[in-house]
Design a protein around this motif. Sequence first.
Motif, short mmCIF file in Angstrom:
data_model
loop_
_atom_site.label_atom_id
_atom_site.label_comp_id
_atom_site.label_asym_id
_atom_site.label_seq_id
_atom_site.Cartn_x
_atom_site.Cartn_y
_atom_site.Cartn_z
N TRP A 128 11.38 -5.81 15.55
CA TRP A 128 10.99 -6.94 16.38
C TRP A 128 11.94 -7.16 17.55
CZ3 TRP A 128 6.40 -7.41 14.92
CH2 TRP A 128 6.03 -7.41 13.59
N ASN A 129 13.22 -6.89 17.35
CA ASN A 129 14.21 -7.22 18.37
C ASN A 129 14.83 -5.97 18.98
OD1 ASN A 129 14.06 -10.09 18.06
ND2 ASN A 129 15.08 -9.81 16.08
N ARG A 130 14.02 -4.98 19.23
CA ARG A 130 14.51 -3.74 19.81
C ARG A 130 15.12 -3.98 21.17
NH1 ARG A 130 10.39 1.03 21.23
NH2 ARG A 130 11.84 2.54 22.08
N GLU A 131 16.31 -3.47 21.39
CA GLU A 131 17.00 -3.69 22.65
C GLU A 131 16.48 -2.74 23.72
OE1 GLU A 131 21.23 -5.03 20.62
OE2 GLU A 131 21.14 -3.40 22.07
N GLY A 135 6.51 -12.14 29.11
CA GLY A 135 5.08 -12.20 29.42
C GLY A 135 4.24 -12.54 28.21
N ARG A 136 4.55 -11.87 27.07
CA ARG A 136 3.79 -12.15 25.85
C ARG A 136 4.02 -13.59 25.38
NH1 ARG A 136 2.20 -8.20 27.60
NH2 ARG A 136 1.39 -6.33 26.58
N ARG A 137 5.21 -14.12 25.58
CA ARG A 137 5.51 -15.49 25.16
C ARG A 137 4.76 -16.49 26.05
NH1 ARG A 137 8.96 -17.86 21.86
NH2 ARG A 137 9.87 -15.86 21.30
N ALA A 159 14.41 -14.63 22.16
CA ALA A 159 14.33 -13.20 21.81
C ALA A 159 13.30 -12.93 20.74
CB ALA A 159 15.70 -12.71 21.34
N GLU A 160 13.03 -13.91 19.87
CA GLU A 160 12.11 -13.70 18.77
C GLU A 160 10.66 -13.81 19.24
OE1 GLU A 160 11.39 -12.64 14.87
OE2 GLU A 160 13.32 -12.84 15.88
N PRO A 161 9.83 -12.79 19.03
CA PRO A 161 8.42 -12.87 19.41
C PRO A 161 7.74 -14.04 18.70
CG PRO A 161 9.01 -10.61 18.91
CD PRO A 161 10.16 -11.46 18.47
N PRO A 162 6.80 -14.69 19.35
CA PRO A 162 6.17 -15.88 18.76
C PRO A 162 5.26 -15.57 17.58
CG PRO A 162 5.12 -15.30 20.84
CD PRO A 162 6.32 -14.44 20.72
N SER A 163 4.80 -14.33 17.43
CA SER A 163 3.92 -13.98 16.33
C SER A 163 4.03 -12.49 16.06
CB SER A 163 2.47 -14.34 16.65
OG SER A 163 1.99 -13.52 17.72
N ARG A 164 3.52 -12.07 14.90
CA ARG A 164 3.55 -10.64 14.58
C ARG A 164 2.73 -9.86 15.59
NH1 ARG A 164 4.42 -6.54 11.34
NH2 ARG A 164 2.78 -5.05 10.85
N ARG A 165 1.58 -10.38 15.98
CA ARG A 165 0.76 -9.69 16.95
C ARG A 165 1.50 -9.52 18.27
NH1 ARG A 165 -4.54 -8.34 17.86
NH2 ARG A 165 -4.91 -7.91 20.07
N ALA A 166 2.17 -10.59 18.70
CA ALA A 166 2.93 -10.51 19.95
C ALA A 166 4.03 -9.45 19.84
CB ALA A 166 3.54 -11.86 20.29
N ALA A 167 4.68 -9.38 18.67
CA ALA A 167 5.73 -8.38 18.47
C ALA A 167 5.17 -6.97 18.58
CB ALA A 167 6.39 -8.59 17.11
N LEU A 168 3.99 -6.75 17.99
CA LEU A 168 3.36 -5.43 18.07
C LEU A 168 2.96 -5.09 19.50
CD1 LEU A 168 1.18 -5.67 14.85
CD2 LEU A 168 3.00 -4.00 15.24
#
Length: 504
Positions: free
Chosen positions: A15-18, A37-39, A97-106
């Motif tokens: 999820w938090n790949r640099e 953008g995804r956020r 830094a944390e994506p708001p959802s699993r879908r957003a992280a993907l």
Amino acid sequence: MHFFAYSQEMSSVSWNREVASPSLSPASPELDVISLGRRVRHLRKQAGLTLDDLSAAVGTAPSQLSLIENGKREPKLGLLQQLAASLNVSIDQLLGAEPPSRRAALEIELERYQRGPLYESLNLPKIRISSRLPLDVLESQVGLLQELERKLNEQVATPEEARRANGELRAMMRERGNYFPEYEAEAQKVLKGVGYTTGPLSQHVIADIAENLGFSLHHVGDLPHSTRSVTDLKNRRIYLTQNQRQDHDPRSVLLQALGHYVLGHETPRNYGDFLAQRVATNYFAAALLLPEQATVEFLQKAKAAKEIAVEDIRDAFAVSYETAAHRFTNLATKHLGITTHFQKTHQSGIIYKAYENDGVAFPQDHTGAIEGQPSCKAWTSRAVFDVPDKFSAYSQYTDTPSGTYWCTARTERSANGEFSLSIGVPYQHVKWFRGRETTARATSNCPDPNCCKRPPASLANEWAGNAWPSARAHSHLLAAMPPGAFPGVDETEVYSFLAAHSER
């Protein structure tokens, strides 16, 4: 030659790949535009706003907001503040830094991959990432790309990885006394197939071996520069160079190429496999050039006469000194009850190859690797470079913290400089060797740094702080091995070569 097959096992999403991203301003922290953008998109939809609604609220065209949401434009600080206010969140929340959802992280992960060099190298069309893209498709794509990246990373052998693989391989060889009966058996089958009985293995007999295995030999002048031979499995051809100036016995090169076929090698999965296959084919070639039964009989007679000498093995079977020394390590422990060690050392003092099962304390790094380490200056492998008589073998006793060893060595020149090749045994076995009467003796206290790693106090007191040498950097020690199924080989060059020659 072909690429690796990839495992079906998938790793979890990171999820938090640099990633390296452009900065927001000269004084601001780095901004991950894809994640931002995804956020923004997630918060906009969560608030029930359309692009037009948010556009009106912040005074920016919908097309510009769409670029921001797709991670293709970096917003200025003023626009960020307006977006945060319109979406009813703080700047810190917007830049979290944390994506708001699993879908957003993907989505973030897939977008990063599609913009990176790995995806570019695949030459595949990019997937349009939108809310209509099913979640399971997102998960599958990200999983596949992660696994592909992991596999490719395994193929890129850094110097440390290569040394570790070599250390693990040497430990296995030590446990087996460097004797592999399965390779001996395969070599014996091959020799029996062409009716070999005795004597040095001639070029004619080797050509018969290739023909018996179904291969034709082709000597060419345009062999790819990164290869010693190329095997065309489709047309059953083996291509060898016409160049007579080479450091390797052409018989060994051909027999090693045949070894891959006889031993049933598949494309190496990693650098450890690659090294193991090289050891296997080298062993197989030596077992053909110096057949087990004939070589053991020769060595047993020499032992009975207390006249074992590597140069005699070399001359009897018409091979190089290095091949004879290697073959001695294969058979000495199993058939003669003699533990031994071998060392190939460059004139600079760096060890290029080494093997031991007699307790000698070779220098090694934290991975257990010996290659690349400097040999003690008192050892036979270093002392032989200063001996005026280059025709005869040089023998020496060396007292070490692990015991006294007798070693015999010679030097040979190659395109990479001068090397010493030495075979050694513990003191209790020296009675079987020619050269045991030598009076040359040295003392080594390595790995104690005061032995030869540190300069004498008198020199250090005079010159410490007053010398600044310009080191000769061995850049190849810093670089990763070229990626691919066969490290160091240019596959495009090889494929082009085969395509050109298959038409002739």
